[in-house]
Design an enzyme around this catalytic site. Structure first.
Site, PDB file in Angstrom:
ATOM      1  N   LYS A 165      45.761  42.246  47.136  1.00 56.36           N
ATOM      2  CA  LYS A 165      46.630  42.921  46.171  1.00 56.36           C
ATOM      3  C   LYS A 165      45.857  43.861  45.259  1.00 56.36           C
ATOM      4  CE  LYS A 165      46.794  39.180  42.744  1.00 56.36           C
ATOM      5  NZ  LYS A 165      46.016  39.851  41.704  1.00 56.36           N
ATOM      6  N   THR A 166      44.601  43.533  44.924  1.00 55.63           N
ATOM      7  CA  THR A 166      43.817  44.442  44.081  1.00 55.63           C
ATOM      8  C   THR A 166      43.596  45.763  44.805  1.00 55.63           C
ATOM      9  OG1 THR A 166      42.686  42.575  43.038  1.00 55.63           O
ATOM     10  CG2 THR A 166      41.656  44.736  42.817  1.00 55.63           C
ATOM     11  N   ASP A 221      49.635  43.626  37.126  1.00 52.68           N
ATOM     12  CA  ASP A 221      49.106  42.611  38.035  1.00 52.68           C
ATOM     13  C   ASP A 221      49.366  41.221  37.449  1.00 52.68           C
ATOM     14  OD1 ASP A 221      47.795  41.515  40.178  1.00 52.68           O
ATOM     15  OD2 ASP A 221      45.787  41.863  39.375  1.00 52.68           O
ATOM     16  N   GLU A 222      49.380  40.205  38.313  1.00 49.10           N
ATOM     17  CA  GLU A 222      49.563  38.810  37.889  1.00 49.10           C
ATOM     18  C   GLU A 222      50.819  38.655  37.024  1.00 49.10           C
ATOM     19  OE1 GLU A 222      47.785  36.796  39.344  1.00 49.10           O
ATOM     20  OE2 GLU A 222      45.742  37.530  39.619  1.00 49.10           O
ATOM     21  N   GLN A 232      51.146  30.925  42.072  1.00 46.13           N
ATOM     22  CA  GLN A 232      49.882  30.927  41.336  1.00 46.13           C
ATOM     23  C   GLN A 232      50.095  31.050  39.826  1.00 46.13           C
ATOM     24  OE1 GLN A 232      46.463  33.008  43.384  1.00 46.13           O
ATOM     25  NE2 GLN A 232      48.131  33.914  44.557  1.00 46.13           N
ATOM     26  N   ARG A 262      40.855  29.454  46.757  1.00 44.85           N
ATOM     27  CA  ARG A 262      39.636  30.210  46.408  1.00 44.85           C
ATOM     28  C   ARG A 262      38.609  30.101  47.532  1.00 44.85           C
ATOM     29  NH1 ARG A 262      42.026  33.257  43.794  1.00 44.85           N
ATOM     30  NH2 ARG A 262      43.759  32.066  44.624  1.00 44.85           N
TER      31      ARG A 262
END
Length: 733
Positions: free
Chosen positions: A53-54, A236-237, A267, A615
């Site tokens: 996504k980044t 974002d997020e 998340q 992760r």
């Protein structure tokens, strides 16, 4: 589109010749390309962990600029300074002109308030108070209201005020709705706390968000100007936004609707600090013409890791249905280790990591996650015995050191002369012949004349109750800050170096033989020098803002050459080849507070475990201890229900569990849950009895097969979330 100024026009002409749009899109999946190429209107990108996504965000910024959008018209917001810096660098490497605003929410709000805040009574030189400053102000507020700090503890009051601010309820609005004694008392404390902040021209972290949201609400012309300036908003997020951030985003995009949010309900792990998962779940309701794109391909983890993670998160109701599609091979099986106690767990962990290092693994690609910071002690001791290099990611602790806070108080006072909290800390930072009685008389004079303490010190010769020699010292102390205030626009590190030397702090620390403190302040100045090198038009005020908004994740050094130890919350946004998650016991993960808090908190704990699992790139090892020392007691533990949800059979678990969980799950948009064939069931409102907690009534039953959870409100007043198979509940007929 408006005509571009000559300089920007030249930049675009150059970019058109040198930037290859196909290169920007190269290697993107079809869903990623759709998100990058979307131009006008609202866009929701549901991005699973490791889905790139980044890259999507940065490529989207680059394509917008390449297509003719002025960089200054783009605002991209993320949640950590480190993530914002990574975005900035990726956009620059694409070859498009610089100038987009890329920052955290808090940094954006600081910029808005410094530029537009004066109509709301906010001076551009305001200080940002950290947790210790806030506690100091709240203690003063509680004392000023004449109530017991035992019944109204400053920490508890700060927590309540924080939640009110995140809900955009200022002191006047709160006072208007409370009627009982407790509420009225909290209202008085809240009002006094805000009065103290205003007197110091200071804002706390929650103020940055609340005051920005209220500024946009109360001054429509400011909101319109911001919306007109930032024509494209990327967040974002988004699952981690609270109500204040939600309102800021809606306000900035209200006039044009060009809002793109990326996130993953699975998340969302910051409910305890006000994050509202409902913001992302309701995006399509808020923006009915929104385009929704799912990024489901995972480029990070092996298939075995993803399979376990998918299986875990399927137990949550509050989510958007999606699957994690692996792009890597099966990889190693996820290992679940049973240990006798935390010491054996730490030794086993250290042994495994030592073996990885012996085989050539890079220590900076290894991480250990845990639910609470206290769990690192046994691991650190085991690492020291085996000489394993490690770093504990607890970055804000550096800024909490006494010498750092003392030095920063000088710098804050240079930028904001009204900051009485900084004045009191600076004046007490070393012996200078100014004692408590002098400060008390100075405060009385300042209060009587409506002056800040620094301004009162400048006029100390008028205070006859203070001895003449002490008055001179106060005037000299005030003059020091007056001299430096003219220099605040020069590079931060240069100014800091001069302040450290001329304030007498350096000499005082050296005279005391505290070389470590001197080294720490020099390290702070070195960090400021790096900030100066990487920042256009650096200033002391901006640098103080940067470190005030520092977070634990920002402290992570990916090139440290050491194994990383951190909480699961701090692990958000990071990735490692080898991940170890310890302490998978009921009461630890999920945490005991979540077990008492009901289904929503239990779901957040499950999301936290999910974040930790995803992760891992190559290997994932999970452990639990049969016994653990908790609050000084050596206690028998119960394996976390989450272990059973990912397929752990345990020492005495029924064999049917694995087969039952292996069956296909019936999936819906908001409810993906396993069936309970063999587990004991309870009905809502049914009366039950527990050997320890006594009698109670069932509030909720979560059907998770052999790991089913029953939420019971006991007659004692406590509500407990209990794992059915271990609870030993007796039905009362």
């Amino acid at each position: 589109m408006r005509t571009l100024p000559p300089r920007e026009k030249q930049q675009f002409e150059t970019a058109k010749k040198t930037v290859n749009p196909e290169k920007i899109l190269q290697g993107l999946t079809e869903s990623q390309r759709q998100a990058v190429l979307h131009r006008e209107g609202p866009l929701l990108v549901l991005a699973g962990p490791g889905s790139g996504k980044t890259r999507v965000i940065t490529c989207r910024i680059a394509m917008l600029i390449y297509s003719g959008v002025r960089p200054s018209r783009i605002c991209a917001i993320t949640f950590t300074n480190k993530a914002a810096e990574e975005m900035r660098q990726r956009v620059l490497t694409s070859g498009v002109p610089a100038g987009s605003h890329i920052s955290t929410f808090h940094s954006l709000c600081v910029r808005i308030l410094r530029q537009y805040g004066q109509p709301a009574g906010i001076e551009p030189t305001f200080s940002i108070y950290d947790e210790s400053d806030q506690i100091r102000c709240m203690k003063e507020a509680v004392a000023a209201c004449g109530v017991s700090s035992s019944n109204f503890s400053p920490a508890r009051m700060l927590h309540m005020v924080s939640r009110l601010k995140n809900d955009l309820e200022d002191e006047q609005a709160f006072a208007a709705r409370v009627e009982d004694y407790f509420g009225r008392t909290v209202s008085s404390i809240y009002a006094k706390y805000q009065e103290i902040l205003r007197r110091n021209q200071a804002l706390d972290f929650d103020d940055l968000l609340m005051r920005t949201a209220l500024l946009m609400r109360d001054f429509p012309q400011i909101r319109q100007e911001l919306s007109g300036h930032f024509r494209y908003l990327l967040i974002d997020e988004y699952q981690d936004t609270n109500h204040a951030q939600y309102q800021i985003a809606r306000g900035m995009a209200a006039d044009h609707g060009n809002i793109c949010v990326t996130g993953d309900p699975d998340q969302s792990i910051y409910r305890w600090r006000g994050a509202d998962i409902g913001n992302i779940l309701a995006f399509e309701r808020d923006w009915p013409n929104a385009v929704v794109i799912k990024l489901e391909e995972n480029f990070r983890s092996t298939a075995n890791i993803l399979r376990k993670a998918d299986r875990l998160i399927a137990g949550n109701r509050q989510r958007k249905a999606k699957i994690l599609i692996p792009t890597r091979s099966e990889g190693e099986e996820v290992r679940i280790c049973t240990c006798e106690d935390e010491n054996e767990e730490a030794e086993h962990l250290a042994s495994e990591i030592a073996e990885l290092l012996r085989k050539g693994a890079d220590p900076q690609e290894i991480a250990v996650f845990y639910r609470v910071n206290a769990m690192s002690r046994a691991v650190e001791e085991a690492f020291i015995r085996r000489q394993i290099p490690y770093q504990v990611i607890r970055g804000v602790e550096f800024y909490a050191r006494k010498e750092i806070k003392d030095f920063l108080s000088y710098l804050k006072l240079i930028v904001n002369p009204a900051d009485d909290v900084a004045f009191l800390r600076a004046v007490a930072s070393r012996s200078r012949g100014i004692g408590d009685k002098t400060i008390q008389r100075l405060q009385e004079f300042a209060s009587a004349n409506r002056l800040s303490l620094l301004e009162a010190a400048r006029h100390a010769k008028r205070i006859e109750t203070i001895p003449a020699g002490t008055r001179d010292r106060l005037v000299d102390f005030a003059g020091f800050f007056e001299r430096f205030r003219q220099e605040t626009e020069q590079e931060a590190s240069v100014l800091m170096d001069c302040v450290f030397a001329e304030s007498g702090l350096a000499d005082a620390l050296k005279a005391a033989g505290d070389e470590e403190a001197v080294d720490n302040i020099n390290e702070l100045i070195n960090a400021a020098a790096e900030y100066d090198r990487n920042t256009e038009n650096p200033s002391l005020a901006d640098y103080l803002q940067t470190i005030a908004l520092y977070s634990d994740t920002d402290a992570f050094d990916p090139n440290a050459g050491r194994v990383s130890l951190m909480t699961l919350h701090a692990a958000k946004g990071l990735e490692f080849s080898h991940v170890f998650i310890i302490g998978l016991e009921e009461g630890m993960l999920p945490h005991e507070r979540a077990l008492e808090g009901g289904a929503d908190e239990l779901e957040e704990e499950r999301r936290l475990f999910f974040v930790g699992m995803t992760r891992a790139k190559d290997s994932l090892t999970i452990s639990y201890a049969r016994h653990r020392v908790l609050r000084g007691q050596f206690l028998r533990t119960v394996p976390s229900p989450f272990l059973y949800e990912i397929g752990f059979e345990g020492e005495s678990a029924a064999q049917e569990w694995a087969a039952e969980r292996a069956e296909p799950l019936e999936k819906t948009e908001t409810d993906v849950r396993p069936k309970n064939k063999n587990g004991q069931k309870f009905a809502v409102n049914e009366w039950v009895e527990h050997s320890k907690f006594g009698r109670g009534r069932v509030k909720e039953f979560l059907d998770l097969g052999e790991s089913s959870i029953v939420v019971v409100h006991f007659n004692s007043g406590k509500t407990k979330s209990l794992m059915v198979k271990y609870a030993g509940l007796v039905r009362l007929r």
